[in-house]
Motif scaffolding. Structure first.
Motif, PDB file in Angstrom:
ATOM      1  N   ASP A   1      -6.958   0.091  -3.504  1.00  0.00           N
ATOM      2  CA  ASP A   1      -8.203   0.807  -3.208  1.00  0.00           C
ATOM      3  C   ASP A   1      -8.373   1.894  -4.262  1.00  0.00           C
ATOM      4  O   ASP A   1      -7.711   2.933  -4.222  1.00  0.00           O
ATOM      5  N   ALA A   2      -9.253   1.645  -5.223  1.00  0.00           N
ATOM      6  CA  ALA A   2      -9.425   2.571  -6.350  1.00  0.00           C
ATOM      7  C   ALA A   2      -9.822   3.970  -5.887  1.00  0.00           C
ATOM      8  O   ALA A   2      -9.424   4.969  -6.503  1.00  0.00           O
TER       9      ALA A   2
ATOM     10  N   LEU B   1      -6.736   5.716  -4.882  1.00  0.00           N
ATOM     11  CA  LEU B   1      -5.678   5.734  -5.899  1.00  0.00           C
ATOM     12  C   LEU B   1      -6.281   6.069  -7.275  1.00  0.00           C
ATOM     13  O   LEU B   1      -6.165   5.288  -8.221  1.00  0.00           O
ATOM     14  N   PRO B   2      -6.914   7.237  -7.399  1.00  0.00           N
ATOM     15  CA  PRO B   2      -7.615   7.543  -8.657  1.00  0.00           C
ATOM     16  C   PRO B   2      -6.691   7.648  -9.867  1.00  0.00           C
ATOM     17  O   PRO B   2      -7.073   7.247 -10.972  1.00  0.00           O
ATOM     18  N   ARG B   3      -5.486   8.199  -9.683  1.00  0.00           N
ATOM     19  CA  ARG B   3      -4.578   8.333 -10.823  1.00  0.00           C
ATOM     20  C   ARG B   3      -4.094   6.968 -11.285  1.00  0.00           C
ATOM     21  O   ARG B   3      -4.037   6.706 -12.496  1.00  0.00           O
ATOM     22  N   LEU B   4      -3.741   6.109 -10.342  1.00  0.00           N
ATOM     23  CA  LEU B   4      -3.307   4.758 -10.719  1.00  0.00           C
ATOM     24  C   LEU B   4      -4.462   3.953 -11.300  1.00  0.00           C
ATOM     25  O   LEU B   4      -4.267   3.140 -12.212  1.00  0.00           O
ATOM     26  N   ASN B   5      -5.653   4.175 -10.768  1.00  0.00           N
ATOM     27  CA  ASN B   5      -6.815   3.467 -11.289  1.00  0.00           C
ATOM     28  C   ASN B   5      -7.076   3.862 -12.746  1.00  0.00           C
ATOM     29  O   ASN B   5      -7.374   2.998 -13.591  1.00  0.00           O
ATOM     30  N   ALA B   6      -6.947   5.157 -13.044  1.00  0.00           N
ATOM     31  CA  ALA B   6      -7.104   5.610 -14.428  1.00  0.00           C
ATOM     32  C   ALA B   6      -5.984   5.060 -15.304  1.00  0.00           C
ATOM     33  O   ALA B   6      -6.202   4.671 -16.454  1.00  0.00           O
ATOM     34  N   TRP B   7      -4.766   5.030 -14.738  1.00  0.00           N
ATOM     35  CA  TRP B   7      -3.635   4.478 -15.489  1.00  0.00           C
ATOM     36  C   TRP B   7      -3.882   3.017 -15.857  1.00  0.00           C
ATOM     37  O   TRP B   7      -3.628   2.605 -16.999  1.00  0.00           O
TER      38      TRP B   7
ATOM     39  N   SER C   1       0.832  -1.208   0.000  1.00  0.00           N
ATOM     40  CA  SER C   1       0.000   0.000   0.000  1.00  0.00           C
ATOM     41  C   SER C   1       0.866   1.258   0.000  1.00  0.00           C
ATOM     42  O   SER C   1       0.541   2.249  -0.663  1.00  0.00           O
ATOM     43  N   GLU C   2       1.967   1.214   0.732  1.00  0.00           N
ATOM     44  CA  GLU C   2       2.887   2.356   0.742  1.00  0.00           C
ATOM     45  C   GLU C   2       3.478   2.582  -0.653  1.00  0.00           C
ATOM     46  O   GLU C   2       3.563   3.719  -1.126  1.00  0.00           O
ATOM     47  N   MET C   3       3.896   1.507  -1.317  1.00  0.00           N
ATOM     48  CA  MET C   3       4.416   1.626  -2.679  1.00  0.00           C
ATOM     49  C   MET C   3       3.380   2.258  -3.607  1.00  0.00           C
ATOM     50  O   MET C   3       3.687   3.178  -4.375  1.00  0.00           O
ATOM     51  N   LEU C   4       2.140   1.787  -3.514  1.00  0.00           N
ATOM     52  CA  LEU C   4       1.081   2.303  -4.380  1.00  0.00           C
ATOM     53  C   LEU C   4       0.795   3.774  -4.092  1.00  0.00           C
ATOM     54  O   LEU C   4       0.566   4.561  -5.016  1.00  0.00           O
TER      55      LEU C   4
END
Length: 224
Positions: free
Chosen positions: A176-177, A180-186, A126-129
């Motif tokens: 957790d989308a 993490l909205p930017r990663l989720n979009a990525w 989670s920290e990495m994400l």
């Protein structure tokens, strides 16, 4: 030009990284599927140190380790570049590749463990994400590489696109989308890219494979 062969395994995210790079660059290659419990003599010959896939063989010369192979492809076939031309931007991209390589083993540990060990791995994942969310793709850009896939996208794709299957098999949520909205979009952008979508393992088949490996690993651990 010497031919290219890739010793790989269908369920391996590390193999997928190399396949994506080969496909993006339009490099013809022969895919040699390995049976990991019964590794071929050629694989052991080409990678005598780690005895692992993937191994790229260019003519008579083997290259091992997924991101080392991707860098080799970048240097040998400059078309459709995966690294920026600017030296500082190249260094920044390599920094994030190393960060992902250093931190991503925690994701695999979530899948491979239970109890306190699993919970620690989940926190570390989670920290990495969270760090990638903060410093990842710029707003308005689809990928770490901007408008096109680059080496950081390939490195993280080998983690992110297997994470859902590992969560399903382990019963432990990492992504957790909502947080993490930017990663989720990525992830949505990366998975929808044809070269990626066409070279992903079947989700159900992958989950079945990972479940068998997890059960075998945990049974082996408890019997010691």
């Amino acid at each position: 030009m010497d031919g290219v062969k890739l010793h790989a395994f269908w369920a391996s995210p590390f193999s997928a990284r190399v396949i994506w790079a080969l496909k993006i660059k339009g490099i013809p290659f022969e895919h040699i599927e390995e049976d990991l419990p019964n590794k071929s003599a050629l694989l052991l010959q080409y990678n005598p140190v780690h005895k692992k896939i993937p191994v790229l063989v260019h003519g008579p010369r083997p290259v091992c380790e997924s991101m080392v192979i991707v860098e080799y492809l970048e240097e040998t076939w400059p078309q459709h570049p995966l690294l920026p031309t600017d030296p500082h931007k190249r260094a920044v991209a390599r920094f994030w590749v190393k960060f992902i390589e250093d931190k991503s083993p925690n994701v695999w540990m979530v899948y491979r463990t239970v109890g306190e060990e699993q919970e620690k791995a989940r926190r570390d994942s989670s920290e990495m994400l969270s760090i990638l969310e903060e410093h990842g793709p710029n707003k308005g850009k689809k990928f770490f590489g901007g408008d096109s896939i680059n080496i950081v996208d390939i490195a993280f794709g080998g983690v992110a696109l297997w994470m859902g299957a590992m969560e399903e098999v382990s019963g432990c949520k990492m992504f957790d989308a909502a947080k993490l909205p930017r990663l989720n979009a990525w992830i949505a952008n990366f998975k929808s890219s044809p070269v990626i979508a066409e070279n992903l393992p079947d989700r159900g088949k992958l989950c079945d494979h990972l479940a068998r490996l997890r059960e075998k690993r945990l049974s082996s651990s408890t019997s010691k």
